[in-house]
Design an enzyme around this catalytic site. Structure first.
Site, PDB file in Angstrom:
ATOM      1  N   SER A 199       0.827  -1.216   0.000  1.00 41.06           N
ATOM      2  CA  SER A 199       0.000   0.000   0.000  1.00 41.06           C
ATOM      3  C   SER A 199       0.856   1.258   0.000  1.00 41.06           C
ATOM      4  CB  SER A 199      -0.860  -0.015   1.261  1.00 41.06           C
ATOM      5  OG  SER A 199      -1.410   1.251   1.495  1.00 41.06           O
ATOM      6  N   TYR A 236      -1.826  -0.377  10.206  1.00 39.43           N
ATOM      7  CA  TYR A 236      -2.094  -0.911   8.857  1.00 39.43           C
ATOM      8  C   TYR A 236      -0.835  -0.793   7.999  1.00 39.43           C
ATOM      9  CZ  TYR A 236      -3.767  -1.003   4.035  1.00 39.43           C
ATOM     10  OH  TYR A 236      -3.915  -1.279   2.694  1.00 39.43           O
TER      11      TYR A 236
HETATM   12  N1  LIG Z   1      -8.508  -0.080  -2.142  1.00 41.75           N
HETATM   13  C1  LIG Z   1      -7.402   0.622  -1.942  1.00 41.75           C
HETATM   14  O1  LIG Z   1      -7.387   1.859  -2.130  1.00 41.75           O
HETATM   15  C2  LIG Z   1      -6.123  -0.048  -1.524  1.00 41.75           C
HETATM   16  C3  LIG Z   1      -4.972   0.747  -1.450  1.00 41.75           C
HETATM   17  C4  LIG Z   1      -3.778   0.145  -1.048  1.00 41.75           C
HETATM   18  C5  LIG Z   1      -3.744  -1.204  -0.762  1.00 41.75           C
HETATM   19  N2  LIG Z   1      -4.883  -1.939  -0.828  1.00 41.75           N
HETATM   20  C6  LIG Z   1      -4.790  -3.363  -0.510  1.00 41.75           C
HETATM   21  O2  LIG Z   1      -5.346  -4.097  -1.585  1.00 41.75           O
HETATM   22  C7  LIG Z   1      -5.960  -5.294  -1.079  1.00 41.75           C
HETATM   23  C8  LIG Z   1      -7.401  -5.361  -1.543  1.00 41.75           C
HETATM   24  O3  LIG Z   1      -8.075  -4.200  -1.053  1.00 41.75           O
HETATM   25  P1  LIG Z   1      -9.599  -3.910  -1.331  1.00 41.75           P
HETATM   26  O4  LIG Z   1      -9.750  -2.446  -1.455  1.00 41.75           O
HETATM   27  O5  LIG Z   1     -10.105  -4.813  -2.380  1.00 41.75           O
HETATM   28  O6  LIG Z   1     -10.207  -4.307   0.085  1.00 41.75           O
HETATM   29  P2  LIG Z   1     -11.492  -5.205   0.452  1.00 41.75           P
HETATM   30  O7  LIG Z   1     -11.668  -5.059   1.929  1.00 41.75           O
HETATM   31  O8  LIG Z   1     -12.639  -4.850  -0.417  1.00 41.75           O
HETATM   32  O9  LIG Z   1     -11.005  -6.663   0.092  1.00 41.75           O
HETATM   33  C9  LIG Z   1     -10.292  -7.476   0.976  1.00 41.75           C
HETATM   34  C10 LIG Z   1     -11.046  -8.792   1.108  1.00 41.75           C
HETATM   35  O10 LIG Z   1     -10.282  -9.642   1.942  1.00 41.75           O
HETATM   36  C11 LIG Z   1     -11.160 -10.363   2.783  1.00 41.75           C
HETATM   37  N3  LIG Z   1     -10.410 -10.735   3.980  1.00 41.75           N
HETATM   38  C12 LIG Z   1      -9.952  -9.908   4.954  1.00 41.75           C
HETATM   39  N4  LIG Z   1      -9.326 -10.629   5.886  1.00 41.75           N
HETATM   40  C13 LIG Z   1      -9.380 -11.920   5.494  1.00 41.75           C
HETATM   41  C14 LIG Z   1      -8.908 -13.125   6.049  1.00 41.75           C
HETATM   42  N5  LIG Z   1      -8.275 -13.155   7.222  1.00 41.75           N
HETATM   43  N6  LIG Z   1      -9.132 -14.269   5.372  1.00 41.75           N
HETATM   44  C15 LIG Z   1      -9.811 -14.275   4.178  1.00 41.75           C
HETATM   45  N7  LIG Z   1     -10.283 -13.143   3.618  1.00 41.75           N
HETATM   46  C16 LIG Z   1     -10.073 -11.996   4.277  1.00 41.75           C
HETATM   47  C17 LIG Z   1     -12.306  -9.422   3.055  1.00 41.75           C
HETATM   48  O11 LIG Z   1     -13.508 -10.112   3.383  1.00 41.75           O
HETATM   49  C18 LIG Z   1     -12.423  -8.640   1.759  1.00 41.75           C
HETATM   50  O12 LIG Z   1     -13.435  -9.179   0.926  1.00 41.75           O
HETATM   51  C19 LIG Z   1      -5.794  -5.248   0.428  1.00 41.75           C
HETATM   52  O13 LIG Z   1      -4.638  -5.984   0.756  1.00 41.75           O
HETATM   53  C20 LIG Z   1      -5.566  -3.781   0.715  1.00 41.75           C
HETATM   54  O14 LIG Z   1      -4.837  -3.601   1.895  1.00 41.75           O
HETATM   55  C21 LIG Z   1      -6.076  -1.392  -1.222  1.00 41.75           C
END
Ligand SMILES: NC(=O)c1ccc[n+]([C@@H]2O[C@H](COP(=O)([O-])OP(=O)(O)OC[C@H]3O[C@@H](n4cnc5c(N)ncnc54)[C@H](O)[C@@H]3O)[C@@H](O)[C@H]2O)c1
Length: 345
Positions: free
Chosen positions: A130, A155
């Protein structure tokens, strides 16, 4: 038959990625894992899964990353070629009150993925990091060469830890890993905890939106399709395995930013969002935005600016994010109208 495991498959980014993988790899099996937790509205995760479940080459497994036996069984059964780890407890503010969720999913869960990659000879592990690892980095744009040893939220600390753990596994077990630092990803069916969706909900309900740091924040917004394109290109080419002069592996490890490269001031962002919400018919043309905006101080864990240098991605994969904020927010506003106001929910 090739097999890809995508964790976080019912999440925002994971569901888009699975969609494209299923469409473009008809001969491959796509296994999506997610624990369907209720950090935000589970029905949105179910909605995303509905479409994925129509693909014959998609299989959904409900399970937790922190369950080591389940992860080991999954890898043992499907023997994935490529793994994309997107499951994580996301969100900066939530980590201030709920640290356990971050340690379980992002540290223990990620460790379980690394262990499974080691035992089942995965060809390439791609994982989400991230932009938050840059903390209060003053130098812009943010480069993967910058020092990121001062996270300002748990985080961010877990995401930086993932990069360190991946490096150690790449070195020790010669596992090709690529970390991707995503910058503020947005789009249709996005995360309800993120500002653009929270703002929209509040404006629709006639409430006031809080704009932090008195509006003096800049974010490098990145449209979901650009993120998915970046992931897919990276998935196809694992870092090379090479042996060093000492006879030991040079870690097949890589790290990239994926960000729009055009940071936008939050007030300008709200302006474009409001115009697009009116255009899509989410809000009436005479909506009094000024009366629903409040400028407030900075929040703990927040950073004033994010700004990606994605030149390494462009150099190695011939791709950089291209979709501008207005185009992306237009798609978001149209989706919001249809999903929340058009009866599909
Ligand atoms: N959306 C953003 O702007 C952004 C920015 C930087 C990094 N990220 C990273 O990208 C990845 C995806 O993000 P996103 O926006 O799709 O988030 P999101 O929360 O929509 O998706 C993450 C998914 O992981 C699942 N999850 C969480 N913990 C879990 C576990 N222990 N076991 C199984 N499933 C689990 C959740 O139910 C969720 O559906 C994450 O790692 C997030 O940290 C996202």
């Amino acid at each position: 038959m090739n097999c890809f495991i995508v964790t976080g498959a019912s999440g925002f980014i994971g569901s888009y990625l699975c969609d494209r993988l299923c469409c473009e790899n008809k001969e491959a099996q796509i296994i999506g894992l997610d624990n369907m937790n209720n950090y935000y509205d589970v029905s949105l995760k179910e909605h995303r899964l509905e479409k994925l479940n129509t693909y014959p080459n998609f299989k959904f497994i409900k399970g937790d990353l922190a369950d080591k036996v389940l992860i080991d069984d999954l890898f043992s059964k499907y023997k994935p070629n490529i793994v994309v780890n997107l499951a994580a407890q996301a969100g900066v503010r939530y980590s201030i009150e709920n640290p356990d969720a971050y340690i379980n999913s992002n540290i223990i869960g990620f460790y379980n993925i690394l262990e499974a990659c080691r035992h089942y000879s995965v060809e390439h592990l791609v994982y989400a990091s991230s932009s938050s690892v840059y903390g209060g980095n003053k130098k812009v744009p943010f480069s993967t060469d910058d020092m990121v040893d001062h996270p300002v939220s748990l985080y961010a600390a877990t995401k930086k830890s993932n990069e360190l753990m991946a490096h150690a596994y790449s070195k020790l077990y010669n596992i090709p890993t690529t970390g991707l630092r995503f910058f503020t990803v947005y789009g249709p069916a996005g995360r309800p905890d993120m500002a653009y969706l929270g703002f929209t909900d509040k404006l629709v309900r006639g409430e006031t939106i809080k704009i932090f740091n008195y509006g003096n924040c800049k974010r490098d917004f990145t449209y979901i399709d650009d993120i998915v394109e970046g992931i897919i290109r990276v998935m196809r080419k694992a870092p090379d395995k090479k042996i060093g002069e000492d006879g030991l592996p040079i870690p097949p490890y890589a790290l990239y930013n994926i960000g729009g490269g055009t940071p936008v001031n939050l007030l300008d962002f709200v302006q474009i969002l409001s115009e697009e919400l009116v255009r899509a018919g989410v809000l009436p043309t005479d909506y009094d935005f000024e009366a629903h905006k409040e400028l407030v101080p900075m929040q703990p864990g927040d950073v004033p600016v994010t700004y990606a240098d994605s030149s390494a991605l462009e150099r190695d994969f011939g791709f950089k994010p291209m979709i501008d904020l207005r185009t992306g927010l237009r798609k978001f506003a149209e989706w919001y109208k249809e999903y929340y106001m058009g009866g599909s929910k």
